[in-house]
Write an enzyme that holds these catalytic residues in place. Sequence first.
Site, PDB file in Angstrom:
ATOM      1  N   ASP A  16      14.472 -17.530 -49.061  1.00 33.62           N
ATOM      2  CA  ASP A  16      15.147 -17.464 -47.763  1.00 33.62           C
ATOM      3  C   ASP A  16      14.610 -18.575 -47.212  1.00 33.62           C
ATOM      4  O   ASP A  16      12.975 -18.486 -46.754  1.00 33.62           O
ATOM      5  CB  ASP A  16      14.833 -15.917 -47.368  1.00 33.62           C
ATOM      6  CG  ASP A  16      15.808 -16.165 -46.658  1.00 33.62           C
ATOM      7  OD1 ASP A  16      17.331 -17.074 -46.505  1.00 33.62           O
ATOM      8  OD2 ASP A  16      16.250 -14.875 -46.780  1.00 33.62           O
ATOM      9  N   GLY A  17      15.269 -19.366 -45.916  1.00 34.48           N
ATOM     10  CA  GLY A  17      14.581 -20.060 -45.320  1.00 34.48           C
ATOM     11  C   GLY A  17      14.547 -21.377 -44.917  1.00 34.48           C
ATOM     12  O   GLY A  17      14.188 -21.488 -44.565  1.00 34.48           O
ATOM     13  N   GLY A  19      17.018 -23.304 -44.922  1.00 34.75           N
ATOM     14  CA  GLY A  19      17.489 -24.110 -44.124  1.00 34.75           C
ATOM     15  C   GLY A  19      17.336 -23.336 -42.098  1.00 34.75           C
ATOM     16  O   GLY A  19      17.240 -24.602 -41.720  1.00 34.75           O
ATOM     17  N   ARG A  29      20.756 -28.640 -42.415  1.00 31.97           N
ATOM     18  CA  ARG A  29      20.212 -27.698 -43.522  1.00 31.97           C
ATOM     19  C   ARG A  29      19.953 -28.191 -45.408  1.00 31.97           C
ATOM     20  O   ARG A  29      19.169 -27.867 -45.441  1.00 31.97           O
ATOM     21  CB  ARG A  29      21.723 -26.385 -43.691  1.00 31.97           C
ATOM     22  CG  ARG A  29      21.549 -25.642 -42.522  1.00 31.97           C
ATOM     23  CD  ARG A  29      22.697 -24.643 -42.146  1.00 31.97           C
ATOM     24  NE  ARG A  29      22.457 -23.661 -43.193  1.00 31.97           N
ATOM     25  CZ  ARG A  29      21.533 -22.781 -43.968  1.00 31.97           C
ATOM     26  NH1 ARG A  29      21.280 -22.539 -42.559  1.00 31.97           N
ATOM     27  NH2 ARG A  29      22.091 -22.374 -44.437  1.00 31.97           N
ATOM     28  N   HIS A  33      17.820 -27.271 -48.249  1.00 31.21           N
ATOM     29  CA  HIS A  33      17.577 -26.557 -49.941  1.00 31.21           C
ATOM     30  C   HIS A  33      17.289 -28.077 -51.050  1.00 31.21           C
ATOM     31  O   HIS A  33      15.858 -27.720 -51.483  1.00 31.21           O
ATOM     32  CB  HIS A  33      19.068 -27.157 -50.308  1.00 31.21           C
ATOM     33  CG  HIS A  33      19.761 -25.810 -49.275  1.00 31.21           C
ATOM     34  ND1 HIS A  33      19.160 -24.595 -49.185  1.00 31.21           N
ATOM     35  CD2 HIS A  33      21.306 -25.592 -48.072  1.00 31.21           C
ATOM     36  CE1 HIS A  33      20.298 -23.984 -48.284  1.00 31.21           C
ATOM     37  NE2 HIS A  33      20.895 -25.081 -47.906  1.00 31.21           N
ATOM     38  N   SER A  61      24.193 -16.828 -54.277  1.00 31.64           N
ATOM     39  CA  SER A  61      24.552 -16.009 -54.893  1.00 31.64           C
ATOM     40  C   SER A  61      26.306 -15.739 -54.562  1.00 31.64           C
ATOM     41  O   SER A  61      26.870 -16.416 -54.517  1.00 31.64           O
ATOM     42  CB  SER A  61      24.020 -14.770 -53.153  1.00 31.64           C
ATOM     43  OG  SER A  61      24.774 -15.799 -52.397  1.00 31.64           O
ATOM     44  N   GLU A  63      28.019 -14.346 -52.978  1.00 36.31           N
ATOM     45  CA  GLU A  63      28.422 -14.935 -51.204  1.00 36.31           C
ATOM     46  C   GLU A  63      27.771 -15.804 -51.112  1.00 36.31           C
ATOM     47  O   GLU A  63      28.618 -16.225 -49.798  1.00 36.31           O
ATOM     48  CB  GLU A  63      27.919 -13.478 -50.101  1.00 36.31           C
ATOM     49  CG  GLU A  63      27.889 -11.678 -50.948  1.00 36.31           C
ATOM     50  CD  GLU A  63      27.394 -11.526 -51.885  1.00 36.31           C
ATOM     51  OE1 GLU A  63      26.437 -12.245 -52.604  1.00 36.31           O
ATOM     52  OE2 GLU A  63      27.708 -10.879 -52.305  1.00 36.31           O
ATOM     53  N   LEU A 127       6.643 -20.430 -69.581  1.00 35.86           N
ATOM     54  CA  LEU A 127       6.789 -19.142 -68.602  1.00 35.86           C
ATOM     55  C   LEU A 127       8.471 -19.247 -68.985  1.00 35.86           C
ATOM     56  O   LEU A 127       9.338 -20.251 -69.396  1.00 35.86           O
ATOM     57  CB  LEU A 127       6.561 -20.416 -67.680  1.00 35.86           C
ATOM     58  CG  LEU A 127       7.183 -19.249 -65.905  1.00 35.86           C
ATOM     59  CD1 LEU A 127       6.531 -18.383 -65.580  1.00 35.86           C
ATOM     60  CD2 LEU A 127       7.706 -20.125 -65.064  1.00 35.86           C
ATOM     61  N   SER A 192      19.645  -7.905 -50.660  1.00 34.00           N
ATOM     62  CA  SER A 192      20.623  -9.290 -50.658  1.00 34.00           C
ATOM     63  C   SER A 192      20.967  -8.961 -51.771  1.00 34.00           C
ATOM     64  O   SER A 192      22.119 -10.115 -52.756  1.00 34.00           O
ATOM     65  CB  SER A 192      20.602 -10.553 -50.224  1.00 34.00           C
ATOM     66  OG  SER A 192      20.298 -10.587 -48.367  1.00 34.00           O
TER      67      SER A 192
END
Length: 239
Positions: A16-17, A19, A29, A33, A61, A63, A127, A192
């Site tokens: 998160d964050g 933008g 923004r 990314h 997501s 959304e 990984l 979220s």
Amino acid sequence: MEENMKIPNHVAIILDGNGRWAKSKGMPRNYGHVQGAKTVEVICEEAYRMGIQYLTVYAFSTENWNRPQDEVDALMGLLRNYMKTCLKTAAKNNMCVRVLGEKSRLDEDIRARIEQLEEATKNNTGLHFQIAINYGGRDEIVRAVRKLASSVAEGSLKPEEITEQLLSDTLDTHDIPEPDLLIRTCNELRISNFLLWQLAYTEFYFTPVAWPDFTKEELEKAVEAYNKRDRRYGLVKEA
């Protein structure tokens, strides 16, 4: 980081964050990314060096389609480029990559790149890196329930045979252990719609640091905080 630190087997991160980070620097923004994607590469390497075996990141997501179209288009372009970069990174670091989420809404070329990436890295033993793209926890559970309901309708499964384990095995994360630690950046205190089923016993760690500024040191802080939690048999110890 202190010696004898217990390293979580599986860490999930809500990135998160991006933008807000870009806006604070007077940049668009999309610049955030791009920088956020670079941070993902760094943290993949650092996580594995620390002994983390599974890393799952929330990249896009269900959304996120509601964001402005130019931002969605830029994110899809970034995703296309990242699939190519990730293929090289995975080959270099012996990384096994898997994409979680409903892929059918993605453009055909992106789906093809995902398939290529998963196929090329499936036998890698470094990984285990999961990227959640067009992912929503509720959507994942609904898709799993529909699969089970179809099996019941066709007679190959009885309702009483449906167990927690069977439902888990039908989710996008089948064969992946549940997260020990969830990290969310940029001071947001919510999950979220991310890994709703899988986070039942996960420890949460929230940091004000925006994702593009998240470093090895920030990851170590999260693991140190995880070590201060009182857990027994993988669950939180009751008072």
